[in-house]
Design an enzyme around this catalytic site. Sequence first.
Site, PDB file in Angstrom:
ATOM      1  N   HIS A  82      -7.233  19.859  -6.511  1.00  0.00           N
ATOM      2  CA  HIS A  82      -7.496  20.175  -8.221  1.00  0.00           C
ATOM      3  C   HIS A  82      -6.481  19.755  -9.154  1.00  0.00           C
ATOM      4  O   HIS A  82      -6.303  20.345  -9.657  1.00  0.00           O
ATOM      5  CB  HIS A  82      -8.053  21.519  -8.166  1.00  0.00           C
ATOM      6  CG  HIS A  82      -9.124  22.088  -7.509  1.00  0.00           C
ATOM      7  ND1 HIS A  82     -10.422  22.329  -7.939  1.00  0.00           N
ATOM      8  CD2 HIS A  82      -9.377  22.571  -6.265  1.00  0.00           C
ATOM      9  CE1 HIS A  82     -11.683  22.739  -6.933  1.00  0.00           C
ATOM     10  NE2 HIS A  82     -10.462  22.690  -5.865  1.00  0.00           N
ATOM     11  N   HIS A 108     -15.827  29.769 -13.805  1.00  0.00           N
ATOM     12  CA  HIS A 108     -16.414  29.258 -12.439  1.00  0.00           C
ATOM     13  C   HIS A 108     -16.879  30.274 -11.889  1.00  0.00           C
ATOM     14  O   HIS A 108     -18.111  30.051 -10.870  1.00  0.00           O
ATOM     15  CB  HIS A 108     -14.225  29.500 -11.607  1.00  0.00           C
ATOM     16  CG  HIS A 108     -14.011  28.228 -12.005  1.00  0.00           C
ATOM     17  ND1 HIS A 108     -13.012  27.873 -13.458  1.00  0.00           N
ATOM     18  CD2 HIS A 108     -13.036  27.176 -11.490  1.00  0.00           C
ATOM     19  CE1 HIS A 108     -12.354  26.988 -13.318  1.00  0.00           C
ATOM     20  NE2 HIS A 108     -12.281  26.733 -11.776  1.00  0.00           N
ATOM     21  N   HIS A 114     -15.882  25.996  -4.497  1.00  0.00           N
ATOM     22  CA  HIS A 114     -14.524  26.386  -4.933  1.00  0.00           C
ATOM     23  C   HIS A 114     -14.552  28.107  -5.015  1.00  0.00           C
ATOM     24  O   HIS A 114     -13.657  28.221  -5.140  1.00  0.00           O
ATOM     25  CB  HIS A 114     -14.287  25.659  -5.649  1.00  0.00           C
ATOM     26  CG  HIS A 114     -12.895  25.525  -6.576  1.00  0.00           C
ATOM     27  ND1 HIS A 114     -11.663  26.110  -6.110  1.00  0.00           N
ATOM     28  CD2 HIS A 114     -12.297  25.874  -8.016  1.00  0.00           C
ATOM     29  CE1 HIS A 114     -10.419  25.670  -6.950  1.00  0.00           C
ATOM     30  NE2 HIS A 114     -11.648  25.831  -8.412  1.00  0.00           N
ATOM     31  N   TRP A 157       0.210  -1.176  -0.186  1.00  0.00           N
ATOM     32  CA  TRP A 157      -0.056   0.108  -0.278  1.00  0.00           C
ATOM     33  C   TRP A 157       1.308   1.260   0.004  1.00  0.00           C
ATOM     34  O   TRP A 157       1.962   0.929   0.380  1.00  0.00           O
ATOM     35  CB  TRP A 157      -1.290   0.312   1.598  1.00  0.00           C
ATOM     36  CG  TRP A 157      -0.551  -0.239   2.858  1.00  0.00           C
ATOM     37  CD1 TRP A 157       0.497  -0.821   2.943  1.00  0.00           C
ATOM     38  CD2 TRP A 157      -0.882   0.145   3.999  1.00  0.00           C
ATOM     39  NE1 TRP A 157       1.046  -0.567   4.375  1.00  0.00           N
ATOM     40  CE2 TRP A 157      -0.343  -0.324   5.178  1.00  0.00           C
ATOM     41  CE3 TRP A 157      -2.867   0.391   4.439  1.00  0.00           C
ATOM     42  CZ2 TRP A 157      -1.046  -0.184   6.251  1.00  0.00           C
ATOM     43  CZ3 TRP A 157      -2.936   0.684   5.129  1.00  0.00           C
ATOM     44  CH2 TRP A 157      -1.805   0.399   5.911  1.00  0.00           C
ATOM     45  N   ASN A 158       0.232   2.668  -0.061  1.00  0.00           N
ATOM     46  CA  ASN A 158       1.002   3.832  -0.268  1.00  0.00           C
ATOM     47  C   ASN A 158      -0.039   4.672   0.271  1.00  0.00           C
ATOM     48  O   ASN A 158      -1.040   4.555   0.258  1.00  0.00           O
ATOM     49  CB  ASN A 158       1.048   4.215  -2.384  1.00  0.00           C
ATOM     50  CG  ASN A 158       1.590   3.174  -2.559  1.00  0.00           C
ATOM     51  OD1 ASN A 158       2.747   2.533  -2.157  1.00  0.00           O
ATOM     52  ND2 ASN A 158       1.161   2.590  -3.516  1.00  0.00           N
ATOM     53  N   HIS A 213     -10.319  16.459 -12.428  1.00  0.00           N
ATOM     54  CA  HIS A 213     -11.100  16.391 -10.883  1.00  0.00           C
ATOM     55  C   HIS A 213     -12.155  16.916 -10.928  1.00  0.00           C
ATOM     56  O   HIS A 213     -13.055  17.886 -12.101  1.00  0.00           O
ATOM     57  CB  HIS A 213      -9.917  16.921 -10.061  1.00  0.00           C
ATOM     58  CG  HIS A 213      -9.855  18.396 -10.544  1.00  0.00           C
ATOM     59  ND1 HIS A 213      -9.173  19.064 -11.665  1.00  0.00           N
ATOM     60  CD2 HIS A 213     -10.519  19.989 -10.108  1.00  0.00           C
ATOM     61  CE1 HIS A 213      -8.412  20.231 -11.419  1.00  0.00           C
ATOM     62  NE2 HIS A 213     -10.019  20.997 -10.582  1.00  0.00           N
ATOM     63  N   ASP A 270     -14.826  19.919  -9.625  1.00  0.00           N
ATOM     64  CA  ASP A 270     -14.604  21.889  -8.345  1.00  0.00           C
ATOM     65  C   ASP A 270     -16.396  21.518  -8.292  1.00  0.00           C
ATOM     66  O   ASP A 270     -16.878  21.528  -9.224  1.00  0.00           O
ATOM     67  CB  ASP A 270     -14.903  22.552  -9.956  1.00  0.00           C
ATOM     68  CG  ASP A 270     -13.068  22.399 -10.358  1.00  0.00           C
ATOM     69  OD1 ASP A 270     -12.677  22.272 -10.007  1.00  0.00           O
ATOM     70  OD2 ASP A 270     -13.454  23.752 -11.034  1.00  0.00           O
TER      71      ASP A 270
HETATM   72 MN    MN Z   1     -10.712  22.589  -9.795  1.00  0.00          MN
END
Ligand code: MN
Length: 258
Positions: A70, A209, A80, A62-63, A74, A76
């Site tokens: 973001h 946005h 945001h 595992w990591n 991904h 938003d």
């Molecule tokens: Mn973003």
Amino acid sequence: MSGTLTKLLGELYRGRLRVIDLTQPLSPQTPLLPLPRQWNNTPAFKMWELSRYDDRGPAWYWNAFETGEHTGTHFDAPVHWVSGKDLPNNTVDQIPPEKFIGPACVIDVSAEAAKNPDCLLTLDHLGQWEAQHGRIPRGAWFLLRTSWSKKTNPKDYINAQSTGPHTPGFAKEASAFLAAERDVLGVGVETVGTDAGQASTFDPPFPNHYLMHGRGKFGLASLCNLDQLPPTGAVVIAAPLKIVGGSGSPLRVLAITP
Ligand code: MN
């Protein structure tokens, strides 16, 4: 099980419906959105090993990882942006889960983007698309196909010049129309963010946005494989991590398509 779900599984098993992965690989090489220097920039994705069937953990691998919310493909969330900061259910953990699934409307501006990296989706584009494919339904994921995800060299993908990055995006009238007049779930793009590369110079800055999140809409950035989707008829599932108070998160975006 309901007849509808049985039929869905049957069509998937028979290959009459396909699952398309709209997600880019996530690694330390994943390109990042470069903001002008006066603002905090996001760290790159980082991963380190905790054990790999060794004395740190004899039977397991595992990591751990660290990432900006973001980074890479991904989501938003409305919180945001300052325009969405006071809306209800505006963080990734609070968004009702039915809002992660919707029909996809895909508009192809690849030819224009190839000629002009600063090209913007306008109301004219939307009018032409609707004349051909019908009205964008309420609750749709509106996906901007630019073929930008085919630029595998991060330098070309970000396309930073002395004047900042140059990548396609939305004219503010188009964002306002999609959010207010069509009540979409949100928009998805193939570029590193849902605004054009030059959008820090627009009025208002980063208008997609500002307008989307101000109306409680979402964004999906760094998508790929939009060329495998029809203009209408696919369903997109985009569910972010349930980060408490999170403004977004890397995620796996899937489309189910005929
Ligand atoms: Mn973003």
